[in-house]
Design an enzyme around this catalytic site. Sequence first.
Site, mmCIF file in Angstrom:
data_model
loop_
_atom_site.group_PDB
_atom_site.id
_atom_site.type_symbol
_atom_site.label_atom_id
_atom_site.label_comp_id
_atom_site.label_asym_id
_atom_site.label_seq_id
_atom_site.Cartn_x
_atom_site.Cartn_y
_atom_site.Cartn_z
ATOM 1 N N GLU A 142 -9.581 -12.343 -27.256
ATOM 2 C CA GLU A 142 -8.593 -12.474 -26.183
ATOM 3 C C GLU A 142 -7.333 -13.124 -26.749
ATOM 4 O OE1 GLU A 142 -6.382 -12.443 -23.136
ATOM 5 O OE2 GLU A 142 -8.380 -11.589 -22.832
ATOM 6 N N CYS A 202 0.845 -1.199 0.000
ATOM 7 C CA CYS A 202 0.000 0.000 0.000
ATOM 8 C C CYS A 202 0.879 1.247 0.000
ATOM 9 C CB CYS A 202 -0.903 0.037 1.249
ATOM 10 S SG CYS A 202 -2.134 -1.275 1.330
ATOM 11 N N CYS A 229 -7.115 0.269 -16.565
ATOM 12 C CA CYS A 229 -6.373 0.183 -15.312
ATOM 13 C C CYS A 229 -5.142 1.086 -15.337
ATOM 14 C CB CYS A 229 -5.973 -1.264 -15.014
ATOM 15 S SG CYS A 229 -4.950 -2.024 -16.297
ATOM 16 N N ASN A 266 -15.844 -11.700 -18.200
ATOM 17 C CA ASN A 266 -16.368 -10.864 -17.114
ATOM 18 C C ASN A 266 -17.420 -9.865 -17.598
ATOM 19 O OD1 ASN A 266 -16.213 -9.947 -14.284
ATOM 20 N ND2 ASN A 266 -15.296 -8.094 -15.131
ATOM 21 N N CYS A 306 -2.346 -8.418 7.278
ATOM 22 C CA CYS A 306 -2.541 -7.552 6.113
ATOM 23 C C CYS A 306 -3.960 -7.017 6.158
ATOM 24 C CB CYS A 306 -2.292 -8.311 4.815
ATOM 25 S SG CYS A 306 -2.594 -7.317 3.336
#
Length: 438
Positions: free
Chosen positions: A315, A76, A392, A299, A155
Amino acid sequence: MIAPVTIESLDQEGRGVAHAQGKVIFIEGALPGEVVTYNPYRKKSNFEMAQVGQVLKPAYARVTPQCRHFGTCGGCSLQHMDARAQVAAKQRILEDNLKHIGKVESELILPAVYGAAWGYRYRARLSVRYVAKKGGVLVGFHEKRSSFVADMQACEVMPLHISRLILPLRELVGSLSILDRIPQIEVSLGEEVDVLVLRILEPLTSQDEVLLTAFADRHHIQFFLQPEGSPQTAYPFYPKDAPELNYTLPEFDIVMPFHPTEFTQVNPAMNRILVRRALNLLDPQPGERIADLFCGLGNFTLPIARRGAYVAGYEGSAAMVRRAGENAKRNGLARNTQFVEANLFEINEAWMQGQGYFDKMLIDPPREGAIAVVNSLGEGRTAPPRIVYVSCNPATLARDAGVLVQGKGYLLKAAGVVNMFPHTAHVESIALFEKAAV
Protein backbone atom coordinates in the site's frame (compact mmCIF):
# COMPACT_ATOMS: atom_id res chain seq x y z
CA MET A 1 -35.56 22.72 -34.64
CA ILE A 2 -33.54 19.73 -33.40
CA ALA A 3 -34.86 16.40 -34.69
CA PRO A 4 -35.53 13.55 -32.24
CA VAL A 5 -32.84 10.89 -31.87
CA THR A 6 -32.79 7.22 -30.88
CA ILE A 7 -30.63 6.29 -27.90
CA GLU A 8 -28.20 3.49 -28.74
CA SER A 9 -26.46 2.82 -25.41
CA LEU A 10 -25.30 4.28 -22.10
CA ASP A 11 -21.85 5.76 -21.58
CA GLN A 12 -19.77 5.37 -18.42
CA GLU A 13 -21.44 8.42 -16.85
CA GLY A 14 -24.93 6.99 -17.32
CA ARG A 15 -25.80 9.27 -20.25
CA GLY A 16 -27.68 8.10 -23.30
CA VAL A 17 -25.58 7.95 -26.48
CA ALA A 18 -27.02 8.89 -29.86
CA HIS A 19 -25.71 10.06 -33.23
CA ALA A 20 -27.00 13.03 -35.21
CA GLN A 21 -25.57 15.16 -38.00
CA GLY A 22 -22.19 13.44 -37.79
CA LYS A 23 -21.84 14.01 -34.07
CA VAL A 24 -22.07 11.87 -30.96
CA ILE A 25 -24.76 13.22 -28.62
CA PHE A 26 -24.48 12.44 -24.89
CA ILE A 27 -27.91 12.96 -23.32
CA GLU A 28 -28.47 13.01 -19.56
CA GLY A 29 -31.70 11.35 -18.51
CA ALA A 30 -32.13 9.25 -21.68
CA LEU A 31 -32.13 5.44 -21.80
CA PRO A 32 -31.21 2.91 -24.51
CA GLY A 33 -33.99 2.27 -27.03
CA GLU A 34 -35.75 5.56 -26.34
CA VAL A 35 -36.64 8.20 -28.90
CA VAL A 36 -36.12 11.62 -27.33
CA THR A 37 -35.67 15.28 -27.99
CA TYR A 38 -32.75 16.96 -26.29
CA ASN A 39 -31.47 20.34 -25.15
CA PRO A 40 -27.72 20.84 -25.75
CA TYR A 41 -25.71 22.65 -23.10
CA ARG A 42 -22.25 22.10 -24.60
CA LYS A 43 -21.40 21.89 -28.30
CA LYS A 44 -18.12 20.79 -29.88
CA SER A 45 -17.18 19.96 -33.46
CA ASN A 46 -17.61 16.20 -33.01
CA PHE A 47 -19.88 15.82 -29.98
CA GLU A 48 -22.55 17.53 -27.90
CA MET A 49 -23.59 17.29 -24.27
CA ALA A 50 -27.32 17.61 -23.66
CA GLN A 51 -30.20 17.19 -21.26
CA VAL A 52 -33.16 15.08 -22.27
CA GLY A 53 -36.18 17.05 -23.44
CA GLN A 54 -39.27 15.00 -24.27
CA VAL A 55 -39.29 11.21 -24.13
CA LEU A 56 -41.31 10.38 -27.25
CA LYS A 57 -40.86 6.61 -26.94
CA PRO A 58 -39.94 5.45 -23.40
CA ALA A 59 -37.81 2.38 -22.73
CA TYR A 60 -39.28 -0.59 -20.87
CA ALA A 61 -36.67 0.04 -18.16
CA ARG A 62 -37.82 3.59 -17.42
CA VAL A 63 -39.22 4.03 -13.89
CA THR A 64 -40.27 6.95 -11.72
CA PRO A 65 -37.32 8.15 -9.60
CA GLN A 66 -37.86 7.54 -5.89
CA CYS A 67 -35.93 10.59 -4.68
CA ARG A 68 -37.59 13.99 -4.88
CA HIS A 69 -34.19 15.60 -5.55
CA PHE A 70 -33.25 13.42 -8.50
CA GLY A 71 -32.40 15.51 -11.54
CA THR A 72 -31.07 18.38 -9.44
CA CYS A 73 -28.77 16.58 -7.00
CA GLY A 74 -25.64 15.18 -8.61
CA GLY A 75 -25.39 12.21 -6.24
CA CYS A 76 -27.33 9.80 -8.50
CA SER A 77 -27.63 9.58 -12.27
CA LEU A 78 -29.76 6.49 -12.96
CA GLN A 79 -32.80 6.54 -10.68
CA HIS A 80 -35.00 6.76 -13.78
CA MET A 81 -33.82 3.27 -14.79
CA ASP A 82 -35.01 -0.02 -13.30
CA ALA A 83 -32.42 -1.31 -10.81
CA ARG A 84 -31.87 -4.63 -12.62
CA ALA A 85 -31.59 -2.89 -15.97
CA GLN A 86 -28.91 -0.66 -14.42
CA VAL A 87 -26.82 -3.72 -13.59
CA ALA A 88 -27.32 -5.19 -17.07
CA ALA A 89 -26.12 -1.90 -18.57
CA LYS A 90 -23.05 -1.93 -16.33
CA GLN A 91 -22.29 -5.49 -17.42
CA ARG A 92 -22.42 -4.34 -21.06
CA ILE A 93 -20.11 -1.42 -20.28
CA LEU A 94 -17.59 -3.82 -18.75
CA GLU A 95 -17.77 -6.19 -21.73
CA ASP A 96 -17.52 -3.32 -24.24
CA ASN A 97 -14.47 -1.89 -22.46
CA LEU A 98 -12.74 -5.26 -22.40
CA LYS A 99 -13.44 -5.74 -26.11
CA HIS A 100 -12.67 -2.27 -27.43
CA ILE A 101 -9.95 -1.04 -25.05
CA GLY A 102 -8.25 -4.25 -23.97
CA LYS A 103 -9.01 -6.24 -27.14
CA VAL A 104 -9.91 -9.22 -24.93
CA GLU A 105 -13.00 -11.24 -24.13
CA SER A 106 -13.74 -13.14 -20.96
CA GLU A 107 -14.22 -16.90 -21.25
CA LEU A 108 -16.96 -16.67 -18.61
CA ILE A 109 -19.24 -13.79 -17.63
CA LEU A 110 -19.91 -14.08 -13.92
CA PRO A 111 -23.49 -13.59 -12.70
CA ALA A 112 -23.98 -9.97 -11.67
CA VAL A 113 -24.15 -9.38 -7.93
CA TYR A 114 -27.14 -7.38 -6.70
CA GLY A 115 -27.91 -5.87 -3.33
CA ALA A 116 -30.29 -3.41 -1.68
CA ALA A 117 -31.10 -0.57 -4.07
CA TRP A 118 -31.82 2.00 -1.33
CA GLY A 119 -30.29 2.97 2.00
CA TYR A 120 -26.98 1.32 1.14
CA ARG A 121 -24.60 4.25 1.43
CA TYR A 122 -22.61 4.19 4.68
CA ARG A 123 -20.02 6.74 3.55
CA ALA A 124 -20.71 10.20 2.17
CA ARG A 125 -19.00 13.56 1.91
CA LEU A 126 -21.68 16.22 2.21
CA SER A 127 -20.96 19.82 1.27
CA VAL A 128 -22.15 22.62 3.53
CA ARG A 129 -22.86 26.18 2.48
CA TYR A 130 -24.57 29.17 4.01
CA VAL A 131 -26.83 30.69 1.34
CA ALA A 132 -28.78 33.70 2.54
CA LYS A 133 -31.06 33.63 -0.53
CA LYS A 134 -32.07 30.07 0.37
CA GLY A 135 -32.90 31.09 3.90
CA GLY A 136 -29.94 29.53 5.67
CA VAL A 137 -27.55 26.59 5.51
CA LEU A 138 -27.63 23.84 2.86
CA VAL A 139 -26.23 20.37 3.52
CA GLY A 140 -26.00 17.84 0.70
CA PHE A 141 -24.31 16.78 -2.50
CA HIS A 142 -23.49 19.21 -5.28
CA GLU A 143 -26.04 19.94 -7.95
CA LYS A 144 -25.44 18.36 -11.36
CA ARG A 145 -22.68 20.10 -13.33
CA SER A 146 -22.40 22.74 -10.61
CA SER A 147 -20.46 23.77 -7.52
CA PHE A 148 -23.74 24.77 -5.86
CA VAL A 149 -24.99 22.61 -3.00
CA ALA A 150 -28.33 20.96 -3.70
CA ASP A 151 -31.23 22.07 -1.52
CA MET A 152 -31.75 18.61 -0.01
CA GLN A 153 -34.10 17.50 2.72
CA ALA A 154 -33.47 13.75 2.43
CA CYS A 155 -31.27 11.21 0.63
CA GLU A 156 -32.78 7.88 -0.42
CA VAL A 157 -29.44 6.09 -0.88
CA MET A 158 -28.32 6.72 2.70
CA PRO A 159 -29.82 4.80 5.63
CA LEU A 160 -33.12 6.31 6.74
CA HIS A 161 -31.88 7.47 10.14
CA ILE A 162 -29.03 9.38 8.47
CA SER A 163 -31.25 10.77 5.72
CA ARG A 164 -33.48 12.16 8.45
CA LEU A 165 -30.52 14.09 9.88
CA ILE A 166 -30.11 16.37 6.86
CA LEU A 167 -32.66 18.96 7.98
CA PRO A 168 -31.55 18.87 11.65
CA LEU A 169 -27.95 19.32 10.49
CA ARG A 170 -28.94 22.34 8.45
CA GLU A 171 -30.54 23.84 11.56
CA LEU A 172 -27.56 22.91 13.74
CA VAL A 173 -24.95 24.49 11.48
CA GLY A 174 -27.17 27.54 11.07
CA SER A 175 -27.14 28.02 14.84
CA LEU A 176 -23.35 27.95 15.18
CA SER A 177 -21.10 31.02 15.34
CA ILE A 178 -19.04 29.65 12.44
CA LEU A 179 -21.99 28.74 10.21
CA ASP A 180 -20.13 30.03 7.13
CA ARG A 181 -16.83 28.34 8.08
CA ILE A 182 -17.93 24.70 7.90
CA PRO A 183 -17.52 23.54 4.27
CA GLN A 184 -18.04 19.81 4.74
CA ILE A 185 -19.59 17.06 6.85
CA GLU A 186 -18.25 13.57 6.28
CA VAL A 187 -20.55 10.67 7.14
CA SER A 188 -18.92 7.44 8.30
CA LEU A 189 -21.15 4.69 9.68
CA GLY A 190 -19.97 1.61 11.56
CA GLU A 191 -21.46 -1.43 13.22
CA GLU A 192 -22.01 0.29 16.58
CA VAL A 193 -21.50 4.01 16.04
CA ASP A 194 -22.39 6.67 13.47
CA VAL A 195 -19.70 9.33 13.04
CA LEU A 196 -20.06 12.80 11.53
CA VAL A 197 -16.81 14.63 10.82
CA LEU A 198 -17.16 18.41 10.77
CA ARG A 199 -14.53 20.25 8.72
CA ILE A 200 -14.09 23.50 10.65
CA LEU A 201 -12.07 26.49 9.39
CA GLU A 202 -12.29 28.37 12.71
CA PRO A 203 -12.41 27.20 16.34
CA LEU A 204 -15.75 26.54 17.99
CA THR A 205 -17.00 28.75 20.78
CA SER A 206 -18.10 27.26 24.09
CA GLN A 207 -21.72 27.79 23.06
CA ASP A 208 -21.04 25.95 19.77
CA GLU A 209 -19.67 23.04 21.77
CA VAL A 210 -22.82 22.94 23.90
CA LEU A 211 -24.98 22.80 20.78
CA LEU A 212 -22.91 20.00 19.19
CA THR A 213 -22.98 17.98 22.40
CA ALA A 214 -26.75 18.27 22.70
CA PHE A 215 -27.19 17.29 19.03
CA ALA A 216 -24.97 14.22 19.45
CA ASP A 217 -26.92 13.08 22.50
CA ARG A 218 -30.28 13.68 20.86
CA HIS A 219 -29.47 11.85 17.62
CA HIS A 220 -27.10 9.19 19.01
CA ILE A 221 -24.12 10.08 16.84
CA GLN A 222 -20.47 10.90 17.50
CA PHE A 223 -18.86 14.12 16.26
CA PHE A 224 -15.29 14.30 15.04
CA LEU A 225 -13.71 17.67 14.25
CA GLN A 226 -11.27 18.23 11.40
CA PRO A 227 -9.58 21.63 11.88
CA GLU A 228 -6.89 21.22 9.19
CA GLY A 229 -6.71 20.17 5.56
CA SER A 230 -5.46 16.64 6.09
CA PRO A 231 -8.23 14.12 6.83
CA GLN A 232 -5.94 12.46 9.37
CA THR A 233 -6.17 15.54 11.60
CA ALA A 234 -9.77 14.65 12.45
CA TYR A 235 -10.20 13.77 16.12
CA PRO A 236 -13.13 12.68 18.33
CA PHE A 237 -14.95 15.62 19.90
CA TYR A 238 -18.01 14.11 21.58
CA PRO A 239 -18.67 11.63 22.99
CA LYS A 240 -15.07 10.58 23.49
CA ASP A 241 -16.09 7.20 24.92
CA ALA A 242 -18.25 6.16 21.94
CA PRO A 243 -17.96 2.56 20.69
CA GLU A 244 -15.18 1.72 18.25
CA LEU A 245 -15.85 2.59 14.61
CA ASN A 246 -15.56 -0.63 12.61
CA TYR A 247 -17.11 -2.90 10.02
CA THR A 248 -17.17 -6.68 10.09
CA LEU A 249 -16.70 -9.61 7.74
CA PRO A 250 -18.60 -12.29 9.71
CA GLU A 251 -17.89 -15.06 7.19
CA PHE A 252 -14.19 -14.70 8.03
CA ASP A 253 -14.58 -13.77 11.72
CA ILE A 254 -12.95 -10.39 11.11
CA VAL A 255 -13.55 -7.03 12.81
CA MET A 256 -12.04 -4.12 10.90
CA PRO A 257 -11.57 -0.90 12.92
CA PHE A 258 -11.06 2.25 10.86
CA HIS A 259 -10.67 6.01 11.22
CA PRO A 260 -13.72 7.89 9.86
CA THR A 261 -11.71 9.60 7.12
CA GLU A 262 -9.93 6.44 5.95
CA PHE A 263 -11.08 4.72 2.77
CA THR A 264 -13.60 1.92 3.22
CA GLN A 265 -16.24 0.72 0.80
CA VAL A 266 -19.39 2.85 0.71
CA ASN A 267 -21.64 -0.22 0.67
CA PRO A 268 -20.67 -2.64 3.48
CA ALA A 269 -23.25 -5.30 2.57
CA MET A 270 -21.94 -5.51 -0.99
CA ASN A 271 -18.36 -5.38 0.26
CA ARG A 272 -18.97 -8.65 2.13
CA ILE A 273 -20.21 -10.24 -1.09
CA LEU A 274 -17.29 -8.79 -3.06
CA VAL A 275 -14.78 -10.24 -0.59
CA ARG A 276 -16.49 -13.63 -0.75
CA ARG A 277 -16.43 -13.65 -4.56
CA ALA A 278 -12.80 -12.53 -4.68
CA LEU A 279 -11.72 -15.29 -2.33
CA ASN A 280 -13.73 -17.92 -4.17
CA LEU A 281 -11.93 -16.94 -7.37
CA LEU A 282 -8.52 -16.66 -5.73
CA ASP A 283 -8.98 -19.92 -3.78
CA PRO A 284 -6.20 -19.32 -1.22
CA GLN A 285 -4.74 -22.46 0.32
CA PRO A 286 -2.77 -22.99 3.55
CA GLY A 287 0.93 -22.55 2.92
CA GLU A 288 0.56 -20.44 -0.23
CA ARG A 289 2.32 -17.06 -0.47
CA ILE A 290 -0.08 -14.45 -1.83
CA ALA A 291 0.32 -10.75 -2.66
CA ASP A 292 -2.43 -8.20 -2.03
CA LEU A 293 -1.61 -5.03 -3.96
CA PHE A 294 -3.32 -1.75 -2.98
CA CYS A 295 -4.32 -3.54 0.22
CA GLY A 296 -5.69 -0.52 2.12
CA LEU A 297 -6.52 -1.44 5.68
CA GLY A 298 -6.59 -5.17 4.88
CA ASN A 299 -10.07 -5.66 3.43
CA PHE A 300 -8.90 -8.64 1.34
CA THR A 301 -5.60 -9.36 3.09
CA LEU A 302 -7.09 -10.53 6.35
CA PRO A 303 -9.74 -12.85 4.84
CA ILE A 304 -7.02 -14.44 2.67
CA ALA A 305 -4.85 -14.89 5.75
CA ARG A 306 -7.80 -16.41 7.62
CA ARG A 307 -7.79 -19.17 4.99
CA GLY A 308 -4.25 -20.08 6.08
CA ALA A 309 -2.15 -18.45 3.36
CA TYR A 310 0.77 -16.11 4.06
CA VAL A 311 -0.15 -12.68 2.67
CA ALA A 312 2.05 -9.71 1.83
CA GLY A 313 -0.01 -6.52 1.58
CA TYR A 314 1.36 -3.53 -0.36
CA GLU A 315 0.00 0.00 0.00
CA GLY A 316 1.25 3.51 -0.81
CA SER A 317 -0.02 5.18 2.36
CA ALA A 318 2.12 4.79 5.47
CA ALA A 319 -0.92 5.45 7.66
CA MET A 320 -2.89 2.68 5.95
CA VAL A 321 0.04 0.28 6.26
CA ARG A 322 0.11 0.93 10.00
CA ARG A 323 -3.67 0.49 10.23
CA ALA A 324 -3.55 -2.78 8.29
CA GLY A 325 -0.87 -4.10 10.62
CA GLU A 326 -2.95 -3.13 13.65
CA ASN A 327 -6.01 -4.83 12.17
CA ALA A 328 -4.04 -8.00 11.50
CA LYS A 329 -2.88 -8.04 15.12
CA ARG A 330 -6.41 -7.30 16.36
CA ASN A 331 -7.72 -10.35 14.45
CA GLY A 332 -4.91 -12.70 15.44
CA LEU A 333 -3.41 -12.73 11.94
CA ALA A 334 -0.12 -10.93 12.47
CA ARG A 335 1.93 -14.13 12.12
CA ASN A 336 0.90 -14.82 8.54
CA THR A 337 0.66 -11.25 7.23
CA GLN A 338 3.19 -8.61 6.29
CA PHE A 339 2.47 -5.03 5.20
CA VAL A 340 4.83 -2.99 3.05
CA GLU A 341 4.68 0.68 2.08
CA ALA A 342 5.26 0.96 -1.67
CA ASN A 343 4.31 3.38 -4.44
CA LEU A 344 2.68 0.86 -6.76
CA PHE A 345 2.39 3.41 -9.56
CA GLU A 346 6.19 3.54 -9.95
CA ILE A 347 7.35 -0.06 -9.51
CA ASN A 348 9.15 -2.06 -12.21
CA GLU A 349 10.01 -5.67 -12.97
CA ALA A 350 13.19 -5.56 -10.88
CA TRP A 351 11.19 -4.42 -7.85
CA MET A 352 8.60 -7.13 -8.40
CA GLN A 353 11.27 -9.84 -8.69
CA GLY A 354 12.76 -8.55 -5.44
CA GLN A 355 9.54 -9.38 -3.61
CA GLY A 356 9.99 -13.09 -4.28
CA TYR A 357 7.63 -15.62 -5.81
CA PHE A 358 3.87 -15.43 -5.18
CA ASP A 359 1.53 -18.34 -5.78
CA LYS A 360 -1.36 -15.93 -6.38
CA MET A 361 -2.03 -12.22 -6.46
CA LEU A 362 -4.96 -9.91 -5.75
CA ILE A 363 -4.96 -6.40 -7.23
CA ASP A 364 -7.46 -3.77 -6.04
CA PRO A 365 -6.32 -0.40 -7.41
CA PRO A 366 -8.00 3.02 -7.44
CA ARG A 367 -9.54 4.42 -10.62
CA GLU A 368 -6.11 4.92 -12.21
CA GLY A 369 -5.71 1.16 -12.45
CA ALA A 370 -2.52 -0.86 -12.02
CA ILE A 371 -0.55 -0.43 -15.23
CA ALA A 372 2.84 -0.34 -13.46
CA VAL A 373 1.95 -3.52 -11.59
CA VAL A 374 0.94 -5.53 -14.64
CA ASN A 375 3.94 -4.27 -16.60
CA SER A 376 6.15 -5.41 -13.72
CA LEU A 377 5.05 -9.03 -13.90
CA GLY A 378 7.54 -11.42 -15.47
CA GLU A 379 6.44 -13.44 -18.46
CA GLY A 380 7.94 -16.72 -17.28
CA ARG A 381 7.39 -18.98 -14.30
CA THR A 382 8.19 -16.19 -11.82
CA ALA A 383 4.76 -14.58 -12.41
CA PRO A 384 1.86 -15.74 -10.21
CA PRO A 385 -0.28 -18.40 -11.96
CA ARG A 386 -3.52 -16.75 -10.81
CA ILE A 387 -4.53 -13.11 -10.44
CA VAL A 388 -7.81 -11.69 -9.18
CA TYR A 389 -8.29 -8.05 -10.19
CA VAL A 390 -10.93 -5.94 -8.41
CA SER A 391 -11.70 -2.74 -10.28
CA CYS A 392 -13.68 0.46 -9.79
CA ASN A 393 -13.04 1.62 -13.38
CA PRO A 394 -13.79 -0.72 -16.31
CA ALA A 395 -11.64 1.34 -18.69
CA THR A 396 -8.42 0.89 -16.71
CA LEU A 397 -9.28 -2.74 -15.97
CA ALA A 398 -9.65 -3.31 -19.72
CA ARG A 399 -6.34 -1.57 -20.45
CA ASP A 400 -4.54 -3.68 -17.83
CA ALA A 401 -6.31 -6.84 -19.03
CA GLY A 402 -4.90 -6.19 -22.49
CA VAL A 403 -1.38 -6.12 -21.07
CA LEU A 404 -1.91 -9.30 -19.04
CA VAL A 405 -3.42 -11.26 -21.93
CA GLN A 406 -1.45 -9.97 -24.89
CA GLY A 407 1.86 -9.23 -23.18
CA LYS A 408 2.17 -11.45 -20.13
CA GLY A 409 0.69 -14.77 -21.19
CA TYR A 410 -2.50 -14.78 -19.12
CA LEU A 411 -6.02 -15.86 -20.03
CA LEU A 412 -9.05 -13.85 -18.91
CA LYS A 413 -11.03 -16.69 -17.39
CA ALA A 414 -13.94 -14.78 -15.82
CA ALA A 415 -15.28 -11.27 -15.29
CA GLY A 416 -18.42 -9.68 -13.89
CA VAL A 417 -19.89 -6.70 -12.09
CA VAL A 418 -20.79 -6.09 -8.45
CA ASN A 419 -23.45 -3.40 -8.04
CA MET A 420 -21.68 -1.48 -5.30
CA PHE A 421 -23.34 1.86 -6.14
CA PRO A 422 -26.98 1.47 -7.26
CA HIS A 423 -28.49 4.44 -9.15
CA THR A 424 -25.04 5.74 -10.14
CA ALA A 425 -22.96 5.02 -13.22
CA HIS A 426 -20.12 3.63 -11.08
CA VAL A 427 -19.09 0.15 -12.28
CA GLU A 428 -17.39 -2.12 -9.74
CA SER A 429 -16.08 -5.30 -11.33
CA ILE A 430 -13.92 -8.32 -10.71
CA ALA A 431 -11.84 -10.42 -13.09
CA LEU A 432 -9.89 -13.67 -12.90
CA PHE A 433 -6.67 -14.20 -14.88
CA GLU A 434 -4.74 -17.45 -15.12
CA LYS A 435 -1.43 -18.21 -16.78
CA ALA A 436 -1.87 -19.97 -20.09
CA ALA A 437 -0.48 -23.51 -20.22
CA VAL A 438 2.97 -23.56 -21.80
